[in-house]
Motif scaffolding. Structure first.
Motif, PDB file in Angstrom:
ATOM      1  N   PHE A 110      43.274  36.289  39.866  1.00  0.00           N
ATOM      2  CA  PHE A 110      42.845  35.232  40.778  1.00  0.00           C
ATOM      3  C   PHE A 110      43.213  33.860  40.227  1.00  0.00           C
ATOM      4  O   PHE A 110      43.671  32.979  40.963  1.00  0.00           O
ATOM      5  CB  PHE A 110      41.341  35.323  41.015  1.00  0.00           C
ATOM      6  CG  PHE A 110      40.805  34.235  41.895  1.00  0.00           C
ATOM      7  CD1 PHE A 110      40.977  34.279  43.272  1.00  0.00           C
ATOM      8  CD2 PHE A 110      40.140  33.148  41.351  1.00  0.00           C
ATOM      9  CE1 PHE A 110      40.502  33.261  44.088  1.00  0.00           C
ATOM     10  CE2 PHE A 110      39.659  32.135  42.148  1.00  0.00           C
ATOM     11  CZ  PHE A 110      39.833  32.189  43.526  1.00  0.00           C
ATOM     12  N   ALA A 111      43.021  33.652  38.917  1.00  0.00           N
ATOM     13  CA  ALA A 111      43.296  32.346  38.318  1.00  0.00           C
ATOM     14  C   ALA A 111      44.774  31.983  38.432  1.00  0.00           C
ATOM     15  O   ALA A 111      45.125  30.853  38.784  1.00  0.00           O
ATOM     16  CB  ALA A 111      42.849  32.337  36.856  1.00  0.00           C
ATOM     17  N   SER A 112      45.664  32.935  38.137  1.00  0.00           N
ATOM     18  CA  SER A 112      47.096  32.623  38.178  1.00  0.00           C
ATOM     19  C   SER A 112      47.562  32.327  39.598  1.00  0.00           C
ATOM     20  O   SER A 112      48.337  31.391  39.824  1.00  0.00           O
ATOM     21  CB  SER A 112      47.903  33.778  37.577  1.00  0.00           C
ATOM     22  OG  SER A 112      47.711  34.972  38.311  1.00  0.00           O
ATOM     23  N   VAL A 113      47.091  33.106  40.576  1.00  0.00           N
ATOM     24  CA  VAL A 113      47.503  32.884  41.962  1.00  0.00           C
ATOM     25  C   VAL A 113      46.878  31.612  42.518  1.00  0.00           C
ATOM     26  O   VAL A 113      47.551  30.830  43.205  1.00  0.00           O
ATOM     27  CB  VAL A 113      47.127  34.104  42.837  1.00  0.00           C
ATOM     28  CG1 VAL A 113      47.382  33.813  44.305  1.00  0.00           C
ATOM     29  CG2 VAL A 113      47.920  35.326  42.402  1.00  0.00           C
ATOM     30  N   LEU A 165      39.323  31.167  47.567  1.00  0.00           N
ATOM     31  CA  LEU A 165      39.143  32.613  47.691  1.00  0.00           C
ATOM     32  C   LEU A 165      39.701  33.150  49.004  1.00  0.00           C
ATOM     33  O   LEU A 165      40.508  34.099  48.988  1.00  0.00           O
ATOM     34  CB  LEU A 165      37.675  32.997  47.527  1.00  0.00           C
ATOM     35  CG  LEU A 165      37.370  34.496  47.620  1.00  0.00           C
ATOM     36  CD1 LEU A 165      38.140  35.275  46.561  1.00  0.00           C
ATOM     37  CD2 LEU A 165      35.870  34.750  47.472  1.00  0.00           C
ATOM     38  N   PRO A 166      39.338  32.598  50.181  1.00  0.00           N
ATOM     39  CA  PRO A 166      39.937  33.110  51.422  1.00  0.00           C
ATOM     40  C   PRO A 166      41.457  32.957  51.451  1.00  0.00           C
ATOM     41  O   PRO A 166      42.159  33.812  52.002  1.00  0.00           O
ATOM     42  CB  PRO A 166      39.265  32.263  52.513  1.00  0.00           C
ATOM     43  CG  PRO A 166      37.983  31.805  51.903  1.00  0.00           C
ATOM     44  CD  PRO A 166      38.288  31.607  50.455  1.00  0.00           C
ATOM     45  N   ILE A 184      46.993  38.332  49.627  1.00  0.00           N
ATOM     46  CA  ILE A 184      47.174  39.676  49.076  1.00  0.00           C
ATOM     47  C   ILE A 184      46.602  40.788  49.948  1.00  0.00           C
ATOM     48  O   ILE A 184      47.078  41.925  49.888  1.00  0.00           O
ATOM     49  CB  ILE A 184      46.565  39.773  47.663  1.00  0.00           C
ATOM     50  CG1 ILE A 184      45.045  39.646  47.710  1.00  0.00           C
ATOM     51  CG2 ILE A 184      47.167  38.722  46.735  1.00  0.00           C
ATOM     52  CD1 ILE A 184      44.376  39.908  46.375  1.00  0.00           C
ATOM     53  N   SER A 185      45.578  40.496  50.738  1.00  0.00           N
ATOM     54  CA  SER A 185      44.865  41.582  51.433  1.00  0.00           C
ATOM     55  C   SER A 185      45.721  42.379  52.407  1.00  0.00           C
ATOM     56  O   SER A 185      45.643  43.612  52.428  1.00  0.00           O
ATOM     57  CB  SER A 185      43.634  41.029  52.144  1.00  0.00           C
ATOM     58  OG  SER A 185      42.713  40.508  51.210  1.00  0.00           O
TER      59      SER A 185
END
Length: 269
Positions: free
Chosen positions: A199-202, A221-222, A228-229
């Motif tokens: 999550f941090a890198s993206v 977050l969204p 990715i979802s």
């Protein structure tokens, strides 16, 4: 009753073990194929001194090298065998089935060797995730020189699709466990270390794209989930949808193109 005594195990100094490993690596052969003269030369001592410190033969050295996680006959190191064994266990039986004892049995090593190679079960699992997930490839893409937004998104999707399709199927098994038992101890290494790292890198990259005016300002977050979802859901369900009659399943490359364009239409300025 036999009068033959069992050989006495001689403690081998660490510098002699390392000398044997260096000599083998320099020659590209197994430790067992390196002569005692070559090992002595690497250690900076005479052959006779080496033999004296080993108790007269190389058995103690071979045992010490094996205890350090390297098979003197040339078998892959303990770390590599354990990662492969752990991946196979996760794919076939899930995260909860992975124990140090089971991995040691499948990898043909001792539990002590696993502790020496990784430090513990969580660290071993993280090494498996890193090997079979797209995290290293994605981090390399985001750290490198990027041309345009679509190319970056498309390259991320390509690495994700390859990782989810790779055998053994570690990622599908891991995601299934995350969804089924998000609070179970077996998924703790992912929740505490792997997912935050991804999550941090993206999110850092997306924040830079927002700052540059290429992406609309959306909650991190969204926005990351929007990225990715869709592809994760597709590759998780793909083995099932491929069995449905009269439902054409496009090639993964085409799917990556479709989702990349959809992401850009949703968030790009």
């Amino acid at each position: 009753m036999s009068n033959v005594e069992s050989p006495v195990s001689v403690p081998v100094p660490e510098e002699l073990i390392q000398a044997a490993l260096r000599a083998a690596q320099a020659r590209g052969v197994a430790v067992g194929d390196v002569s005692m003269q070559a090992i002595a030369h690497e250690a900076g001592i005479s052959r006779s001194t080496l033999l004296r410190r080993l108790g007269g033969g190389r058995q103690a050295l071979d045992e010490a090298v094996r205890a350090a996680g390297v098979d003197p006959a040339g078998q892959k190191p303990v770390r590599e065998r354990a990662i492969a064994a752990g991946a196979a266990l996760i794919s076939s039986r899930g995260l909860s089935a992975v124990s140090l004892e089971r991995v040691a049995a499948d990898a043909g090593c001792s539990v002590h060797s696993l502790y020496a190679a990784f430090g513990g079960r969580d660290e071993m699992l993280l090494a498996v995730f890193e090997r079979y997930s797209p995290i290293l490839d994605v981090e390399a893409v985001l750290a490198g020189e990027r041309t345009d937004l679509r190319s970056t998104v498309r390259e991320i999707y390509s690495h994700m699709a390859a990782a989810f399709s790779r055998e053994p199927r570690v990622l599908p098994a891991v995601f299934a466990e995350l969804l089924a038992r998000p609070h179970d101890d077996s998924v703790r290494p992912l929740v505490q270390h792997y997912l935050p790292r991804m999550f941090a890198s993206v999110s850092r990259w997306l924040a830079a794209e927002i700052e540059a005016g290429r992406i609309r300002e959306l909650p991190p977050l969204p926005l990351t989930q929007q990225l990715i979802s869709p592809l994760v859901l597709h590759v998780l369900l793909r083995p099932t949808t491929e069995q449905l009659p009269d439902v054409p399943v496009p090639p993964l490359d085409e799917v990556c193109d479709t989702f990349a364009d959809a992401f850009l239409r949703a968030v790009a300025r």
